[in-house]
Design a protein around this motif. Structure first.
Motif, short mmCIF file in Angstrom:
data_model
loop_
_atom_site.label_atom_id
_atom_site.label_comp_id
_atom_site.label_asym_id
_atom_site.label_seq_id
_atom_site.Cartn_x
_atom_site.Cartn_y
_atom_site.Cartn_z
N GLY A 1 0.82 -1.21 0.00
CA GLY A 1 0.00 0.00 0.00
C GLY A 1 0.85 1.26 0.00
O GLY A 1 0.32 2.35 0.26
N GLY A 2 2.12 1.13 -0.26
CA GLY A 2 2.98 2.30 -0.34
C GLY A 2 3.80 2.52 0.92
O GLY A 2 3.55 1.95 1.97
N VAL A 3 4.81 3.36 0.77
CA VAL A 3 5.70 3.67 1.88
C VAL A 3 5.54 5.14 2.24
O VAL A 3 5.62 6.01 1.38
CB VAL A 3 7.18 3.38 1.51
N PHE B 1 18.62 2.20 -4.44
CA PHE B 1 17.61 2.33 -3.40
C PHE B 1 16.21 2.38 -4.00
O PHE B 1 15.25 1.95 -3.40
CB PHE B 1 17.85 3.59 -2.56
N ARG B 2 16.11 2.96 -5.18
CA ARG B 2 14.79 3.16 -5.74
C ARG B 2 14.88 3.30 -7.25
O ARG B 2 15.79 3.95 -7.77
CB ARG B 2 14.22 4.49 -5.17
N VAL B 3 13.95 2.68 -7.93
CA VAL B 3 13.76 3.00 -9.34
C VAL B 3 12.26 3.14 -9.54
O VAL B 3 11.48 2.30 -9.09
CB VAL B 3 14.39 1.96 -10.28
N LYS B 4 11.87 4.23 -10.13
CA LYS B 4 10.45 4.50 -10.28
C LYS B 4 10.24 5.24 -11.59
O LYS B 4 11.05 6.09 -11.95
CB LYS B 4 9.98 5.37 -9.10
N ALA C 1 14.36 7.56 0.19
CA ALA C 1 14.38 7.05 -1.18
C ALA C 1 13.22 6.09 -1.43
O ALA C 1 12.66 6.03 -2.52
CB ALA C 1 15.71 6.36 -1.45
N ALA C 2 12.85 5.33 -0.41
CA ALA C 2 11.80 4.31 -0.58
C ALA C 2 10.40 4.91 -0.52
O ALA C 2 9.42 4.23 -0.82
CB ALA C 2 11.94 3.23 0.49
N ASN D 1 14.54 12.16 -3.56
CA ASN D 1 13.45 11.36 -4.12
C ASN D 1 12.47 12.26 -4.85
O ASN D 1 11.48 12.71 -4.29
CB ASN D 1 12.74 10.57 -2.99
N PRO D 2 12.76 12.53 -6.10
CA PRO D 2 11.90 13.46 -6.85
C PRO D 2 10.51 12.91 -7.12
O PRO D 2 9.64 13.65 -7.55
CB PRO D 2 12.67 13.69 -8.15
N THR D 3 10.29 11.63 -6.87
CA THR D 3 8.99 11.05 -7.19
C THR D 3 8.03 11.05 -6.00
O THR D 3 6.86 10.77 -6.17
CB THR D 3 9.14 9.61 -7.69
#
Lengths: 107, 330
Positions: B122-124, B259-262, B148-149, B177-179
Motif C-alpha cells: 500500500g505504499g511507503v 535504493f529506488r527506481v520508479k 528514497a523508498a 526522491n523526486p517522485t
C-alpha cells in the motif's frame, strides 16, 4: 521445484505478472504468452551467450539453463535466471561491465 | 487484497505521533497496526490511545533482522483472526523502527507464499523531521534509504524549524526522491490519511529536461555516501521484454545499491503507460495506468543510486534495448 527457494511453480515474476485488475501483464492470452516467452528466451540468450550459456523453455513451465559443455540446471521462475546463470558461469553477469555492454550492442 | 502501508522514518522523526493522530480519523477506524520496536520493553504501543486486538507490538528487535519471521507471523495471525471473524480490518499499517531499511518488509510481502495472496503493497510513508533531517541525510545512509523508498513524505516539526531551512529541506528531499509527494504533518488529517492511500500510480514523474530548470541528468546528494539521483528519459517506445531482462539483471547485480527506481514507460504496442516501482532488489507488479499523467508522453525512469556511475546505466540501457533488433537479424 526451484532449487533456490524450494517453492513449486512460482513464476510470477514481475515481467510475467498475473492477470489482475490494474496490473500490466501479457499473461492473459495464450498466444501472446507464448510469443512473449519466445521473445524473452531469445533476448536472454543474447546476454547469456557472453558466458557461453543458453536458456530454453521446458514444457512451457520451467527453464533449462545449459553450459557449452552440456551441464544443465532447471528452475521454474525467471527471478532465478541470473542467480542460476552466475552459479553456472565461472564469472558473473554485470550489466554495467563495458565488455558486456559492447557484447550486447555489437551482436 | 488488503493494502499494507509501511510507516517509516528516522529515529525521533515523529512516526508514533503521526500514527496516533491518524488513528483518530474515522477513515482509519478499520486499520490494523503493527508496531516494531528495538529493545526489551516496548513503549510506542503504550503511547497509542487505541489499544485493542488490532494493534500488535513486535518487540524482539530491529525490523531489518527479524522481519522475515515476525512480520509474516503477525500478518498471518491477523489474517486468521479475520477469517474467524474475531477482528475486522481493511488496511494494515506497519510502523518500523527508526533505523529500519524498508526493503525487507516489502520483500516479505511480495515473496511470502501465503501473504502475497492476501496483502499487497500500500505504499511507503516516510516521516522526515524538519529540524534534524538535513544532517541525517548528510550522515546516515538509513535516513537516505527511508526517504528514497517513500511514496509519500510527511514533513514533521515544521513549527520548530526556520522556514528558510524547511524550504531548503524540501529542495533536498526533491533531489533525494523526486517522485515522492511531500505533505506537512500539520496538514488536515484527511490529507495525511489520504497519503496512506498512495497506491502505486504516480501522478507525476519529473522529466529530466525540466528538472530544476536545467539539463543536468544526475545530482549528487551526498558525497560521503556517494548517493546520486538521476533520471533516464527515452523518446522511443520501450520493448517490454528487453526492459524486463535489463532491469532484472541490473537489480540482481546492483539492487543493494539502487535504493529506488520508479517511472513510467511508454511500451511498444500499448496506448497507455505502465508504471514501474522498484525498491532495491524488488520490483512491484507493474501498474497499467488508465491515462498519461501530465507532461510529455515519453518514458521516464528515476534512479536513486549509491556509488554507481549513471552514464554506465544509460549506456547499458541503450544497448539492452536493442536486443530485439539483434534477434530479427539472427
Amino acid at each position: 521445484m526451484c532449487s533456490l527457494c524450494g517453492i513449486l511453480g512460482c513464476d510470477d515474476h514481475w515481467t510475467n505478472a498475473v492477470d489482475r485488475p490494474g496490473v500490466y501483464t501479457r499473461n492473459a492470452d495464450r498466444q501472446q504468452r507464448r510469443a512473449d516467452a519466445t521473445q524473452r528466451i531469445a533476448a536472454a540468450n543474447r546476454v547469456l551467450s557472453f558466458r557461453r550459456l543458453s536458456l530454453a523453455e521446458w514444457q512451457g513451465r520451467s527453464y533449462v539453463l545449459s553450459t557449452a559443455t552440456g551441464a544443465t540446471t532447471i528452475f521454474d521462475a525467471l527471478s532465478h535466471l541470473w542467480p542460476e546463470a552466475e552459479a553456472m558461469a565461472t564469472r558473473g553477469f554485470d550489466p554495467l561491465d563495458p565488455a558486456l555492454i559492447d557484447w550486447v550492442a555489437a551482436r | 487484497m488488503t493494502p499494507v502501508t509501511l510507516l517509516t522514518g528516522f529515529l525521533g522523526s515523529g512516526k508514533t505521533t503521526l500514527l496516533q493522530r491518524l488513528l483518530t480519523d474515522p477513515a482509519m477506524a478499520q486499520a490494523a497496526v503493527l508496531i516494531n520496536e528495538f529493545g526489551e520493553v516496548g513503549l510506542d504501543h503504550d503511547l497509542l490511545d487505541r489499544i485493542d486486538d488490532n494493534v500488535v507490538l513486535m518487540k524482539s528487535g530491529c525490523i531489518c533482522c527479524t522481519v522475515r519471521g515476525e512480520v509474516a507471523d503477525a500478518l498471518m495471525n491477523l489474517q486468521s483472526l479475520r477469517d474467524r471473524g474475531e477482528i475486522a480490518f481493511d488496511r494494515v499499517v506497519i510502523e518500523t523502527t527508526g533505523l529500519a531499511d524498508p526493503y525487507p518488509v516489502l520483500q516479505t510481502l511480495r515473496a511470502h507464499p501465503v501473504l502475497r495472496s492476501h496483502f499487497n503493497n500500500g505504499g511507503v510513508l516516510t516521516t522526515v523531521d524538519s529540524v534534524n533531517a538535513a544532517s541525517q541525510i548528510a550522515h546516515r545512509a538509513e535516513a537516505v534509504r527511508q526517504i528514497a523508498a517513500a511514496d509519500r513524505i510527511v514533513l514533521t516539526k515544521t513549527d520548530l524549524a526556520d522556514p528558510g531551512d524547511v524550504l531548503a529541506l524540501c529542495r533536498a528531499l526533491a533531489r533525494v526522491n523526486p517522485t515522492a509527494h511531500v505533505v506537512t504533518s500539520d496538514a488536515p488529517t484527511p490529507q495525511i490519511v489520504g497519503a496512506l492511500d498512495v497506491g502505486l500510480i504516480p501522478d507525476d514523474i519529473p522529466d529530466t529536461a525540466s528538472h530544476e530548470g536545467h539539463h543536468h541528468h544526475a545530482h549528487t546528494l551526498n558525497e560521503d555516501l556517494g548517493v546520486v539521483t538521476f533520471s533516464l528519459t527515452v523518446d522511443q517506445p520501450v520493448d517490454w521484454t528487453n526492459f524486463g531482462i535489463w532491469l532484472t539483471l541490473l537489480l540482481h547485480r546492483y539492487g543493494d545499491r539502487i535504493f529506488r527506481v520508479k517511472g513510467i514507460l511508454s511500451i511498444a504496442g500499448e496506448t497507455n503507460p505502465v508504471a514501474i516501482h522498484g525498491v532495491q532488489h524488488l520490483v512491484h507488479a507493474p501498474v497499467h495506468m488508465t491515462r498519461w499523467p501530465k507532461g510529455p508522453r515519453t518514458s521516464r525512469l528515476v534512479f536513486i543510486l549509491e556509488d554507481i556511475d549513471p552514464d554506465l546505466i544509460r549506456r547499458s540501457f541503450a544497448a539492452f534495448m536493442k536486443l530485439d533488433d539483434v534477434r530479427a537479424v539472427a
